[in-house]
Design a protein around this motif. Sequence first.
Motif, short mmCIF file in Angstrom:
data_model
loop_
_atom_site.label_atom_id
_atom_site.label_comp_id
_atom_site.label_asym_id
_atom_site.label_seq_id
_atom_site.Cartn_x
_atom_site.Cartn_y
_atom_site.Cartn_z
N GLU B 246 0.83 -1.21 0.04
CA GLU B 246 0.05 -0.13 0.08
C GLU B 246 0.97 1.32 0.02
O GLU B 246 1.91 1.37 0.64
CB GLU B 246 -0.90 0.03 1.33
CG GLU B 246 -1.98 0.94 1.12
CD GLU B 246 -2.88 1.39 2.34
OE1 GLU B 246 -2.58 0.50 3.41
OE2 GLU B 246 -3.53 2.20 2.29
N GLY B 247 0.50 2.21 -0.89
CA GLY B 247 1.29 3.53 -0.84
C GLY B 247 2.77 3.29 -1.63
O GLY B 247 3.38 4.29 -1.73
N SER B 248 2.82 2.27 -2.35
CA SER B 248 4.21 1.93 -3.18
C SER B 248 4.11 2.62 -4.56
O SER B 248 3.12 2.16 -5.27
CB SER B 248 4.82 0.86 -3.03
OG SER B 248 5.88 0.79 -3.88
N THR B 249 5.05 3.30 -5.05
CA THR B 249 4.98 3.80 -6.42
C THR B 249 6.25 2.94 -7.27
O THR B 249 6.68 3.52 -8.12
CB THR B 249 5.59 5.51 -6.37
OG1 THR B 249 6.67 5.62 -5.83
CG2 THR B 249 4.45 6.14 -5.77
N ILE B 250 6.52 2.07 -6.80
CA ILE B 250 7.50 1.12 -7.27
C ILE B 250 6.81 0.16 -8.49
O ILE B 250 5.92 -0.37 -8.35
CB ILE B 250 8.09 0.28 -6.35
CG1 ILE B 250 8.94 1.15 -5.19
CG2 ILE B 250 9.16 -0.84 -7.19
CD1 ILE B 250 10.04 1.81 -5.82
N VAL B 251 7.33 0.25 -9.53
CA VAL B 251 6.90 -0.40 -10.80
C VAL B 251 7.28 -2.07 -10.37
O VAL B 251 8.19 -2.45 -10.12
CB VAL B 251 7.62 0.09 -12.09
CG1 VAL B 251 7.19 -0.99 -13.33
CG2 VAL B 251 7.36 1.16 -12.58
N THR B 252 6.14 -2.96 -10.65
CA THR B 252 6.27 -4.28 -10.43
C THR B 252 6.19 -5.23 -11.83
O THR B 252 6.31 -6.37 -11.75
CB THR B 252 5.36 -4.67 -9.17
OG1 THR B 252 4.05 -4.32 -9.66
CG2 THR B 252 5.80 -4.24 -8.06
N THR B 253 5.66 -4.70 -12.78
CA THR B 253 5.46 -5.46 -14.10
C THR B 253 5.60 -4.18 -15.13
O THR B 253 5.18 -3.22 -14.97
CB THR B 253 4.09 -5.69 -14.29
OG1 THR B 253 3.78 -6.29 -13.00
CG2 THR B 253 3.95 -6.78 -15.46
#
Lengths: 414, 414
Positions: B246-253
């Motif tokens: 929650e709240g993370s702006t990290i790209v995961t795909t």
Amino acid sequence: MVDFDRANQTAVQRMVSSRPILKGVARARDVIPGMNDNLLLHAGPPITWERASGPMRGAIVGAILFEGLAGDWDGARALVTSGEVRLEPCHHHQAVGPMAGVTSASMAVYVVENETHGNTAYSNLNEGYGKVLRYGAYSQEVLEKLRWMNSTMGPILAQALEQSENGIDIRALLSESLHMGDEGHNRNKAGSFIYTSRLSPLIAATDAPDGEKASVLQFLADNALSVLNPVMAGCKAMCDAAHGVEGSTIVTTMARNGTDFGMRVSGLGDRWFTGPVGQPDGLYFPGYTAEDASGDIGDSTITETAGIGAFAMAAAPAIVSFISGSAQDALNATLEMYEITETEHDHFTIPFLDFRGSPTGIDIRKVVELGITPRINTGIAHKEAGVGQVGAGLVRPPISIFEEALVAFGESYL
Amino acid sequence: MVDFDRANQTAVQRMVSSRPILKGVARARDVIPGMNDNLLLHAGPPITWERASGPMRGAIVGAILFEGLAGDWDGARALVTSGEVRLEPCHHHQAVGPMAGVTSASMAVYVVENETHGNTAYSNLNEGYGKVLRYGAYSQEVLEKLRWMNSTMGPILAQALEQSENGIDIRALLSESLHMGDEGHNRNKAGSFIYTSRLSPLIAATDAPDGEKASVLQFLADNALSVLNPVMAGCKAMCDAAHGVEGSTIVTTMARNGTDFGMRVSGLGDRWFTGPVGQPDGLYFPGYTAEDASGDIGDSTITETAGIGAFAMAAAPAIVSFISGSAQDALNATLEMYEITETEHDHFTIPFLDFRGSPTGIDIRKVVELGITPRINTGIAHKEAGVGQVGAGLVRPPISIFEEALVAFGESYL
């Protein structure tokens, strides 16, 4: 009047154009010229028992025990000091061996043929890590491993290579591995994985029991130096092809026996120029210091002689974690070696220098003129027999041997 | 109020701490969640037949022919357009596939378990070079190779991995291969040799006929992309572990289907942000030009998402001969990616940057703020079905998807 520059171009051209192919594995006595059951080959220039270092003595004793010629240290020593068992350099028999380099008649050896110039070179099999003969260990455990290598690994490798249509191209393997972080001397990790991969289908197809094939492949895959010995034989084949060019000041042999550093020069026949070995400067394994180190030892300097090893350090930045230094030091090492070499290798190229060829063909004139001696990457043996490797680092030969060779060159040619 | 920086630290910590282990090979239908005989998985975000690119259509047809669901192009197309055979992203099923990435129910797939966080990821087997399904080829020759992979290679790999005590540690393999000139996406040469070497004793010990074992080892050793698919599954396992914070702006795909570039963000659930794919800029094989290129395609951008690939270019200077550029460009590529990432990887380090960790965890805030989009290394497919690879190069996603994601982030959290 000899044209020295032209002679040097001829010598390095012969070195660089050489294409050494690993063709087989056989018993030393069956293939190495002049090999016999009362002869031990060793690294470096000629040495006697009396002047031999701890690890060299340990390896000599180990080989004699392995051959069953004596039952203990004293018995082995007596055979050597009496002359019943003779010691001769590997280099006098078209062979090379890492560290002590001791090779006896019944040992399995690699056979590497230089397809370009027709000469052949040999090297023993790599024993891996821990207590090993090449670092002067000679316990039962060491001899057991040598027996397994001789009775299981050797025949499987021999059969695998026999099935291979073209053998294994050592120059092509090095070209690839230098693009994969190896420098070919202290770091042969990529090359050993290439080697294991290339051998694996050939080994799978042999008629040996599955368990033995698996054990050989495991041994090769777990040993990041598996390919060092065929690489050394390959470099020996390249350097021998460059030897004997009249008027050439190119170095064709650098080798250490733990006591003396020896060098031979293309245009100066079989004469060794020798001086005291240095103490490597590097990183020691936990529990050891420079106090424990033997003098510099091994024929593996044939790699630097052929333009790889420390000369190709810029290709292998990861090596600095093993021998100390920074990535910039690795670049600088290679850049410095361009100063004392005749050419840039056509086949050994360095990605981080935008594929510039590695500095190849040491010219004794440049070494003496600039006062820059060749850099050498090396393992470090414990000074006492039986202990093994204690570190890895950098070393240089004494400049005196280059000066002496240049004087001899003047006497011969001027 | 969510602490976004802390959320990002949590996400990248989960990514970097992930230890993906290759545990086995199995049929897709037996292991991939939600897989069934009327479903094809494909690369990138969702796509329909109507919008699919040439290579994607070719691979879809090939997979349907392979499964025996239809006998020709028209029959296969009818199955898809009627909805009898459905298309869903690999990424919706914990899976990834290079290029078209088309995976059908009976295909053998790698099973990679994330030992740290417990999630599992899957990928199909790599087909090697030439005419291959992943580039949209679907001839008899392509299907024959897939059958051999499924009936011979798959079972042998399955048995080999079953015998392995701990499986194959993909993170450790990548740590090693990044020190050996790989970047893990377009260059997996060292990794593939490590992979072949590590598998070789396990394969030798299987009960398959010697000739089959030799053929599998030969196929693995000759394919410098052998390890790409397990590496991609490993990266998928790492990225999935970082998803849903929650709240993370990290790209995961990041993934491409040949038409759309799709991205998902840790704190934004399963929503895809999509935009038009770019045309890679690179080197073309003889006879081809940019005119022939398909739009960017494949799930292999999971490598950049996990901090390797173009992000680790500085580890792989030799790649420039394949995708164009100089060694300095390779360094610069990595240096630029530090600008838009959250952390430096603990396990993926770069020798030429003195073992600095690779830039890991793309932050969409930094991408938008700096206007720097992620760099991606990629193979280039011919735009028509059936042709295959025509080159390799560099590409970037459209910045619009990052802007759109940031707006969505604002709507969700602010």
